[in-house]
Each structure stands twice: as structure tokens, then as C-alpha cells.
Design an enzyme around this catalytic site. Structure first.
Site, PDB file in Angstrom:
ATOM      1  N   TYR A  94       0.862  -1.186   0.000  1.00 41.53           N
ATOM      2  CA  TYR A  94       0.000   0.000   0.000  1.00 41.53           C
ATOM      3  C   TYR A  94       0.891   1.226   0.000  1.00 41.53           C
ATOM      4  O   TYR A  94       1.884   1.283   0.731  1.00 41.53           O
ATOM      5  CB  TYR A  94      -0.886  -0.001   1.251  1.00 41.53           C
ATOM      6  CG  TYR A  94      -1.781   1.212   1.384  1.00 41.53           C
ATOM      7  CD1 TYR A  94      -2.845   1.421   0.510  1.00 41.53           C
ATOM      8  CD2 TYR A  94      -1.568   2.153   2.399  1.00 41.53           C
ATOM      9  CE1 TYR A  94      -3.678   2.540   0.647  1.00 41.53           C
ATOM     10  CE2 TYR A  94      -2.405   3.261   2.538  1.00 41.53           C
ATOM     11  CZ  TYR A  94      -3.449   3.445   1.662  1.00 41.53           C
ATOM     12  OH  TYR A  94      -4.274   4.547   1.799  1.00 41.53           O
ATOM     13  N   ASP A 137       9.340   2.869  -0.240  1.00 39.77           N
ATOM     14  CA  ASP A 137       8.310   3.504   0.576  1.00 39.77           C
ATOM     15  C   ASP A 137       8.507   3.058   2.018  1.00 39.77           C
ATOM     16  O   ASP A 137       8.151   1.948   2.403  1.00 39.77           O
ATOM     17  CB  ASP A 137       6.912   3.118   0.065  1.00 39.77           C
ATOM     18  CG  ASP A 137       5.815   3.810   0.857  1.00 39.77           C
ATOM     19  OD1 ASP A 137       6.130   4.471   1.870  1.00 39.77           O
ATOM     20  OD2 ASP A 137       4.636   3.703   0.462  1.00 39.77           O
ATOM     21  N   LYS A 181       4.653   8.975   9.315  1.00 44.34           N
ATOM     22  CA  LYS A 181       4.373   8.382  10.634  1.00 44.34           C
ATOM     23  C   LYS A 181       5.338   8.834  11.746  1.00 44.34           C
ATOM     24  O   LYS A 181       5.097   9.845  12.388  1.00 44.34           O
ATOM     25  CB  LYS A 181       4.323   6.859  10.527  1.00 44.34           C
ATOM     26  CG  LYS A 181       3.201   6.405   9.564  1.00 44.34           C
ATOM     27  CD  LYS A 181       2.914   4.940   9.651  1.00 44.34           C
ATOM     28  CE  LYS A 181       2.060   4.442   8.507  1.00 44.34           C
ATOM     29  NZ  LYS A 181       0.648   4.307   8.741  1.00 44.34           N
TER      30      LYS A 181
HETATM   31  N1  PMP Z   1       2.891   4.113   2.388  1.00 47.46           N
HETATM   32  C1  PMP Z   1       2.895   3.148   3.318  1.00 47.46           C
HETATM   33  C2  PMP Z   1       3.928   2.070   3.257  1.00 47.46           C
HETATM   34  C3  PMP Z   1       1.945   3.159   4.338  1.00 47.46           C
HETATM   35  O1  PMP Z   1       1.969   2.180   5.260  1.00 47.46           O
HETATM   36  C4  PMP Z   1       0.999   4.200   4.376  1.00 47.46           C
HETATM   37  C5  PMP Z   1      -0.058   4.277   5.449  1.00 47.46           C
HETATM   38  N2  PMP Z   1      -0.238   3.196   6.241  1.00 47.46           N
HETATM   39  C6  PMP Z   1       1.037   5.175   3.378  1.00 47.46           C
HETATM   40  C7  PMP Z   1       2.000   5.104   2.404  1.00 47.46           C
HETATM   41  C8  PMP Z   1       0.058   6.306   3.374  1.00 47.46           C
HETATM   42  O2  PMP Z   1       0.316   7.169   4.442  1.00 47.46           O
HETATM   43  P1  PMP Z   1      -0.828   8.150   4.978  1.00 47.46           P
HETATM   44  O3  PMP Z   1      -1.875   7.297   5.614  1.00 47.46           O
HETATM   45  O4  PMP Z   1      -0.101   9.040   5.944  1.00 47.46           O
HETATM   46  O5  PMP Z   1      -1.352   8.890   3.792  1.00 47.46           O
END
Ligand code: PMP
Length: 433
Positions: A142, A237, A265
């Protein structure tokens, strides 16, 4: 009716599904979400006054625990001087310097407000740098909810590049190619077919969004080689793994250097944040230095910067050693609980992220993750919730351990897991005469 249930009913009248992010709903596990009033350390308190040991940790952000006094003090002190200026501050440079110190592949970094925004923007840079349009992503990974990244394999339509979500156009989805995690041949195939139009390989260097799935020893190295051979950009990511699985993120564990990295995060200490960065030459394409436009009213917000800096200041080598020890203790205890209760399953862990997959002994990719016994997880989840332990409400998510999870909290979690597993076993056994 509990106050949580009443609050959730009220929420459903004004928020779609009663939530502001679908992962918070209990769709996969049944029942009604607990409505949380406050949190401290590793404990959540709901509006009924019930306490829960928390393994969600705001989906990874709360690595030092909730309402840590150092973080709260930094936030309140900064807030007193104004919440947002829309101009430059020294704090944003401080955070950028700290990120770069910890993650040397990042030579320049741009702060944004969410992980979604970070990945979307990094991809824009990759496309601008290469003049190409396609991106390879992995089934089960994701990367936020931007249109082109809401495509995943595991189902026939997704592999054909059809949108996973209505509202995503076929044209946009068609630029996303799906490969299998831990299978570099599936990536090579895409390059063979349309290598000259692939701008980037985008990957979670430790997958978290299909549950924790570590990369094989050569997988990330192979991706690096393929990106180099075909002139594509390698994007890690690390929104979830950055400054969580290790001081330098997942990239420091693998030793593979990406061209661009996205984070979020942890660097916001619990406030909204994201960031993308990498090689100087690539990041200099970003406005105002270059033509790639990306902007944000609240980007680099001083209060968020203060929370992030305070959080990182608590994350020294000793903190990572403590996180590692606590998480290993939990993973070991859960594995033993599975075997002593004759419950097939496996605990997969990297640093302070772990997932218990029921009904399988190994998960290497999304296909394996889908085959896990998610109905068993739902019963396990509810058994623990009833006893005051709040796991993420999905078998495809990591549990997040924080510095506030002491050995005694971990041991209590393990013994409660044993009780719940015994109950599951008893329920599954045929009734004797
Ligand atoms: N990339 C990864 C690997 C994630 O785990 C997440 C959210 N869990 C996101 C992108 C998206 O981040 P956000 O919820 O802050 O938009």
C-alpha cells in the site's frame, strides 16, 4: 448499549461508515469499534473508561508511546508561539537535518502532510526525471490512496491494470504494473515488455500492508540491479518502516540504496506528516529549483516538526535495542503459544512490527497472505479485545510495539493470547459425550 457503541452510531450519521479511515472500521473482525478518549504509554482508554493495551500505535507513529511527556512538552511549547505561519522556520530544517543524518540515501528532503502525498510526489519526480510514465508496484503493498496506486494484483482485474477502486480511471490504472513481492522475475518480465516506459519501481522494503513480509536476502538487490539496467528510479516507501524497524529504516537493514525514499508516521510523532527525499540531482527537479510542482499550506508545520524532533530525540541506539528485545520477546511468546495450543500459524517480525498469520507456516507475498486463516484471526482479535488488548482490526496488518511496552506488558499479552488460543481450540474440538 455501551457509550462506544452509542458514539459509533452517532458517528455513522455524519461520517461514511462512522470513520475517517476505513482501516478503523471493524469490518474484517465484526463488532463495533471502541471509541477512544485518551491514551497514555501503551494504553488506550475508551469512552466507557475501559483500558486496552494498544498494538495499533496510530498505525506505527507512536513508537515512543502515547502522550510521551517529552513530545507533549515540545508540542505545547511550540504551539504557544503560533500554530502555522506559511513561511520558513528553523524547525523544519532541524527535522530535515535529522532525517538526512539517519538515512544517508536522502541528500535533500521535502516535507509534506501525509504518506499518500509523499509517495504521489516522489512518483511525480521519478516520472519527470525519466520522461516515462509507468510504475511497477507489488501486490499487497500500500502506498496511500492516490489514484494510480490503488491498483493491486491478487485478483484478475487488478493484474489487467483495471482500477481497484471505482473513481480511478482506466487510463491512470493502466500506468501501474503489478508484480509479486519477493519475486524479481515478475519485475523482470515487465521490464522486458515495456522497459523503456517504466519510470520507477516502488516497493515497501519490508512489506507491512499485507501483514509483515520481510524481503528475501536478494530481492531488494535484484530490484536495484533491474532499476539500474533499465534506467528506472528505485523508490523505497518507508512511510511505515522508516525510523521504526531500525535507526536508518529498512534500507539500513538491507544495505540497498534507493534513489528516492518516502517516509511519514514516526517523523511526525503522532501529528500529520509525510516526506520524500533522495538523490540531490533528483530532488533538485522539485519547485522552486526545478519544474516539478508540489506545494502545501501546512507542509513543515512547526508543531508537527517539534513532535517529530522530540520523538526522534528519544530514538537512540539504546531505544532500538529495547524495541528489538521487547518485540522479539512478544514474537517468541506468540509462536510458543501457537504451538502449545496446536494452532497452525506463524509470527513474522522485522524490528518492532510483527504479524501473526493463522493457518500457514510462511508468508512471502500477497497470495500467501490471502490464504491465511483470517476468520481465525477475527476470533482471536475479539478474544483479546474482550480482555483489554487492542490489536489492529485486520489480519493483514502489523502489530506495532512501542518503547512503552514493558516486559511485563508483553508477558501479560502472551499469557492472554494463550487463554484466547485455548478457547479457540476448545471451540474447534468436537464435543465429547
Ligand atoms: N505508504 C505506506 C507504506 C503506508 O503504510 C501508508 C499508510 N499506512 C502510506 C504510504 C500512506 O500514508 P498516509 O496514511 O499518511 O497517507
Amino acid at each position: 448499549m455501551s457509550r462506544s457503541a452509542a458514539e459509533f452510531r452517532r458517528a455513522k450519521l455524519v461520517l461514511p461508515g462512522g470513520v475517517n479511515s476505513p482501516v478503523r472500521a471493524f469490518k474484517a473482525v465484526g463488532g463495533s469499534p471502541r471509541v477512544i478518549q485518551r491514551a497514555s504509554g501503551c494504553t488506550l482508554f475508551d469512552v466507557d473508561g475501559r483500558a486496552y493495551t494498544d498494538y495499533i500505535g496510530s498505525w506505527g507513529a507512536m513508537i515512543v508511546g502515547h502522550a510521551h511527556p517529552v513530545v507533549v512538552e515540545a508540542v505545547t511549547r511550540t504551539a504557544r508561539d503560533g500554530l502555522s505561519f506559511g513561511t520558513s522556520t528553523a524547525l523544519e530544517t532541524d527535522l530535515a537535518e535529522e532525517v538526512i543524518r539517519r538515512m544517508p540515501s536522502i541528500e535533500r528532503v521535502r516535507l509534506v502532510n501525509s504518506g499518500t502525498e509523499a509517495v504521489m510526489s516522489a512518483l511525480r519526480v521519478a516520472r519527470a526525471a525519466t520522461g516515462r510514465s509507468k510504475v511497477i508496484k507489488f501486490a499487497g503493498c500500500y502506498h496511500g490512496h492516490s489514484d494510480g496506486l490503488l491498483v493491486r494484483a491478487g485478483s484478475g482485474p487488478a493484474t489487467l491494470g483495471l482500477p481497484d477502486s471505482p473513481g480511478v480511471t482506466r487510463a491512470v490504472a493502466g500506468d501501474t504494473l503489478i508484480a509479486d513481492f519477493n519475486d524479481s522475475d515478475s519485475v523482470r518480465e515487465h521490464f522486458k515488455i515495456c522497459g523503456d516506459d517504466i519510470a520507477a519501481i516502488l516497493v515497501e522494503p519490508v512489506a507491512g500492508n499485507m501483514g509483515v513480509v520481510p524481503p528475501s536476502s536478494v530481492f531488494l538487490q535484484e530490484l536495484r540491479k533491474l532499476a539500474d539496467t533499465y534506467g528506472a528510479i528505485l523508490i523505497f516507501d518507508e512511510v511505515m518502516t522508516g525510523f521504526r524497524v531500525a535507526r536508518g529504516g529498512a534500507q539500513s537493514l538491507s544495505g540497498v540504496r534507493p534513489d528516492l525514499t518516502t517516509i511519514g508516521k514516526v517523523i511526525g510523532g503522532g501529528l500529520p506528516v509525510g516526506a520524500y527525499g533522495g538523490r540531490k540531482a533528483l530532488m533538485e527537479l522539485v519547485a522552486p529549483l526545478g519544474p516539478v510542482y508540489q506545494a502545501g499550506t501546512f507542509s513543515g508545520n512547526p508543531v508537527t516538526m517539534a513532535a517529530g524532533l522530540a520523538t526522534l530525540s528519544l530514538l537512540d541506539q539504546n531505544a532500538y535495542a529495547r524495541l528489538e528485545a521487547a518485540s522479539a520477546r512478544l514474537a517468541h511468546g506468540l509462536s510458543e503459544a501457537l504451538s502449545s495450543n496446536d494452532q497452525p500459524g506463524v509470527v513474522q517480525r522485522v524490528g518492532s512490527m510483527l504479524t501473526l498469520f493463522f493457518g500457514t507456516d510462511r508468508v512471502d507475498n500477497m497470495k500467501h497472505a490471502t490464504q491465511a486463516a483470517h476468520d481465525t484471526f477475527a476470533r482471536f482479535f475479539n478474544g483479546l479485545l474482550d480482555r483489554g488488548y487492542h490489536l489492529p482490526p485486520s489480519g493483514y496488518e502489523p502489530w506495532f510495539v512501542s518503547l512503552a511496552h514493558t516486559d511485563s506488558v508483553i508477558d501479560q499479552t502472551i499469557s492472554t493470547a494463550n487463554v484466547v488460543l485455548r478457547e479457540l481450540e476448545a471451540a474447534a474440538s468436537p464435543i465429547g459425550c
